[in-house]
Design a protein around this motif. Structure first.
Motif, mmCIF file in Angstrom:
data_model
loop_
_atom_site.group_PDB
_atom_site.id
_atom_site.type_symbol
_atom_site.label_atom_id
_atom_site.label_comp_id
_atom_site.label_asym_id
_atom_site.label_seq_id
_atom_site.Cartn_x
_atom_site.Cartn_y
_atom_site.Cartn_z
ATOM 1 N N TYR A 212 -3.814 0.122 -2.623
ATOM 2 C CA TYR A 212 -2.962 -0.900 -3.234
ATOM 3 C C TYR A 212 -3.715 -1.540 -4.399
ATOM 4 N N GLN B 16 1.727 -0.644 -5.413
ATOM 5 C CA GLN B 16 1.141 0.673 -5.230
ATOM 6 C C GLN B 16 0.518 1.153 -6.532
ATOM 7 N N ALA C 79 0.837 -1.202 0.000
ATOM 8 C CA ALA C 79 0.000 0.000 0.000
ATOM 9 C C ALA C 79 0.870 1.249 0.000
ATOM 10 N N ASN C 80 0.332 2.330 -0.577
ATOM 11 C CA ASN C 80 1.037 3.600 -0.519
ATOM 12 C C ASN C 80 0.682 4.341 0.763
#
Length: 770
Positions: A640, A660, A634-635
């Motif tokens: 994600y 991401q 995930a960012n």
């Protein structure tokens, strides 16, 4: 009664969770309904706080907050891999306080399983049979690796049994022999173990054999008292040491002579008739191999009084009462709920026996109390009944088939009863074995029964409100319930004075550990827009709800305006967390203590046909913790993309193949290709993470057209709030997943007239070509 309603206001917060058995990495969906607001009007309840608490040690594992409007709140929480399996509960409350305590509180017990095999195997068993000669229990604990090899290091085992709490290590063969003294009267017969090997932990438990213990037996003469020479119906209840109901037969004695044989049902409740005489000793002897022999005495008969009996306590429009007395004939009948009087009827009994029929036009739906008083308004007899009872379904559910194949479309039609003009409901379609009967809550039973009465026997089918026979038994023994008339005598006007307030997030900004001398401006970062907060001269500030609103799954940060954060320190006083801690200590969970049979830590692992095949885990150390370290790939915004190009795919939370998302590229969202916008989190120094108030997360829908995409979803459909209108069926569609077996559709919520609940079942079978 008016004073008492202010001192002890009744509230009703009900939360519909999609199920009560979850696994790691699953998302928990829920809808909160504030049905009765107590001291504060509904519009003043603006936040619903949710805490996820481990039963074993009352640890608060997760916390979150969600916006509440007009008594409705929608939310979701994702359970990460790191949470241990076992028994937990969700503690839910709103932000409004009366005298420092939340107005509305709700508890939902759940079981947490895992889709990952344990890091090590652990099991326990009795080392030798329990006999009368043995003075101790000897329990052998064994720990091995996943492939049944000896572990190179010892495992630390912490165990609790009754008041005994100790820790020890396994030997070189991975075993530990625990010796425990026998106890005869333990309320909780379970031995609890926490096993820790390096960084991995696990819980197991089992019930140790108990010597025969004395049962808890209570007698409830209908109306309240046994009167000399007057026939009474007597309800009675039998529970064991763990507060579980016991079905049995017993002998009724008068002065040591058997006069009757009586029994209890599967709910531990029974009834019998008796015309008692003063001075006689009435006793009961139980016939049950698992209980110690003992004699239980009925209450003594009094010389003068009145008996009250009701043939049926579940009535629609009229209540019929039978009264018998051997004293004064100047009486009054009061119908009330201890907060409000609906009818107060004075009358004279011309005979010693009378039948009274009372229309319930002025009485609202629900539990109602009949109190018969003398001419000085002193209570003589009392009984509880249910007014305007109707167990007919107010919502009808229809599916186009009873049986479906994997990944097949299901069409569901929801019809609202024409007497309910409009309503809003939450809809869950879940795997049936993800709903444990002893942990099921439905809005009808909770609103009209559990929220009003004390601990109820567990209903076998999980829906107490629908079972008339069950309710008749319960209402017979729950007649003297939440309040007593002594409470009224001790009430004073000063007792009704209350202080109402709301939970808030407040804070203080300091510079070089000193108070500020001038106000500064703070900003919030992470929501859809930046909010500015002004401190006072000394650095104190208050965060309003609108400053804390955050999209689902996103983090919220606080910073000083103008880049001065490196010289300032922000401290936030989280009253929600403090309230959750206090409630874990003060909230009493009234539930039977069931014998545990979790003797192997693999018993809380999902079956192979209900989970993905997981790759061997790889540990990746990342010093740049963005607050989403449990969401692999995930960012900083928590977004994600899974290997099947789905944005925030709920089947791949924390998966090693996640990446991401890239701004400008398109990804699948609810079956539609959507262009991803830029994640506007920047690398700013000195961001202070705070708990936001989240808006609801949409449920991900898919048609599973990609054959290689796994679809092991136990919740295949969820809708927070669907508006229903009488005469206009609501139609929805969804798809079955790769899980086969029985599924349950649950629809519950509120209408302009009542609360409503309905359910329907269907089965999912494997595809014929598999």
């Amino acid at each position: 009664m008016h004073w008492l309603s202010k001192v002890k206001p009744t509230t009703n917060l009900f939360v519909h969770f999609d199920k009560n058995v979850y696994a790691n990495n699953e998302t928990v969906y829920f809808t909160g309904y504030l049905i009765t607001p107590a001291a504060n009007p509904i519009y003043k309840h603006t936040v619903m706080a949710v805490a996820f608490i481990r039963d074993a040690d009352s640890t608060i594992v997760l916390e979150d907050k969600f916006i509440m409007q007009n008594g409705l709140s929608f939310g979701s929480i994702t359970l990460p891999d790191s949470i241990l399996t076992g028994n937990y509960h969700f503690l839910v409350y709103t932000d409004r306080l009366t005298n420092g305590v939340p107005d509305a509180v709700f508890n939902q017990p759940i079981t947490l399983k895992t889709n990952i095999d344990p890091a090590f195997k652990a099991s326990m068993k009795l080392a030798e049979p329990t006999t009368a000669e043995n003075k101790n229990h000897n329990v052998l604990v064994s720990v091995t690796s996943k492939d049944n090899r000896f572990l190179p290091k010892p495992t630390t085992i912490s165990y609790q049994y009754g008041n005994i709490k100790k820790s020890a290590n396994t030997d070189i063969s991975g075993q530990l022999l625990i010796t425990l003294p026998k106890h005869n009267q333990l309320t909780d017969p379970n031995l609890y173990l926490k096993l820790k090997y390096e960084k991995d932990s696990s819980f197991i438990s089992m019930a140790l054999p108990q010597a025969k213990s004395k049962a808890a037996v209570k007698f409830y003469p209908e109306g309240g008292s046994l009167i000399n020479g007057l026939i009474s119906t007597i309800g009675w209840e039998v529970k064991d040491q763990q507060k579980r109901p016991v079905a049995l037969t017993a002998f009724l004695y008068k002065n040591n002579v058997i006069i009757d044989t009586i029994e209890t049902s599967s709910y531990g409740i029974g009834k019998f008739k008796l015309a008692p005489h003063m001075g006689a000793d009435y006793t009961v002897k139980l016939i049950h191999d698992g209980l110690a022999d003992s004699i239980y005495h009925l209450p003594k008969a009094i010389e003068k009084g009145l008996t009250l009996s009701i043939a049926q306590s579940l009535v629609k429009d009229t209540i019929r009462i039978h009264l018998k007395t051997n004293l004064t004939h100047h009486l009054s009948i009061r119908l009330h709920n201890f907060r409000e009087t609906f009818l107060n009827i004075p009358f004279d009994m011309g005979n010693n026996t009378i039948a009274v029929k009372i229309p319930l036009t002025e009485v609202p739906k629900g539990l109602t109390t009949i109190t018969v008083s003398d001419s000085l308004d002193r209570p003589l007899a009392e009984r509880i009944f249910y007014a305007h009872y109707d167990n007919a379904d107010k919502v009808v559910l229809e599916t186009d088939n009873q049986t479906y194949m994997q990944r097949e479309k299901v069409n569901l039609k929801i019809k609202l009863d024409s007497t309910q003009i409009q309503g809003i409901v939450s809809i869950a379609v879940v795997q049936d074995n993800r709903l444990e009967v002893q942990k099921v809550n439905d809005i009808e039973s909770y609103t009209y029964l559990k929220n009003e009465l004390s601990l109820l026997p567990i209903h076998i089918k999980g829906l107490p409100y629908k079972d008339k026979n069950y309710l008749e038994q319960v209402l017979l023994i729950k007649g003297w319930r939440r309040y007593t008339w002594q409470d009224f005598q001790n009430l004073k006007v000063s007792d009704t004075l209350t202080v109402t307030d709301s939970l808030k997030l407040t804070g203080l900004v300091t510079k070089a550990k000193k108070e500020l001398t001038a106000p500064i401006v703070l900003g919030t970062y992470g929501s859809e827009s930046i909010s500015l907060i002004n401190t006072n001269n000394k650095g104190f500030f208050t965060l309003k709800n609108e400053d804390l609103l955050t999209p689902p799954g996103k983090k919220l940060y606080l910073f000083t305006n103008g880049g001065k954060m490196m010289t300032h320190v922000i401290e936030v006083n989280n009253l929600y967390h403090k309230t959750s801690l206090n409630l874990t200590k003060t909230t009493v969970k009234e539930s039977p203590i069931l014998p545990s049979n979790l003797q192997n830590n693999a018993e809380l692992v999902l079956k192979s046909n209900e989970k993905l095949i997981r790759l061997k885990e790889v540990v990746i150390n990342n010093k740049n913790d963005n607050g989403f370290n449990f969401l692999r790939g995930a960012n900083a915004c928590g977004d994600y993309v899974c290997v099947y190009n789905i944005l925030n795919c709920r089947n791949h939370v924390g998966d090693f193949g996640n990446k991401q998302p890239v701004a400008g590229r398109s990804y699948l969202t609810n079956g539609i290709m959507t262009t991803y916008q830029v994640c506007n989190t920047k690398d700013l120094n000195g961001l202070y993470l705070i708990d936001g108030i989240h808006t609801p997360k949409e449920f991900y829908m898919s048609d599973y057209k990609e054959p290689l995409e796994p679809a092991f979803f136990s919740t295949i459909y969820w809708n927070y709030g669907s508006v229903l209108t009488a005469g206009k069926p609501t139609e929805i569609s969804f798809y079955t997943s790769d899980i086969t077996g029985k599924f349950r559709v649950i629809v519950q919520g509120i209408t302009n007239k009542d609360v409503v609940y309905a359910e329907r079942f269907f089965e999912v079978k494997p595809k014929e070509n598999q």
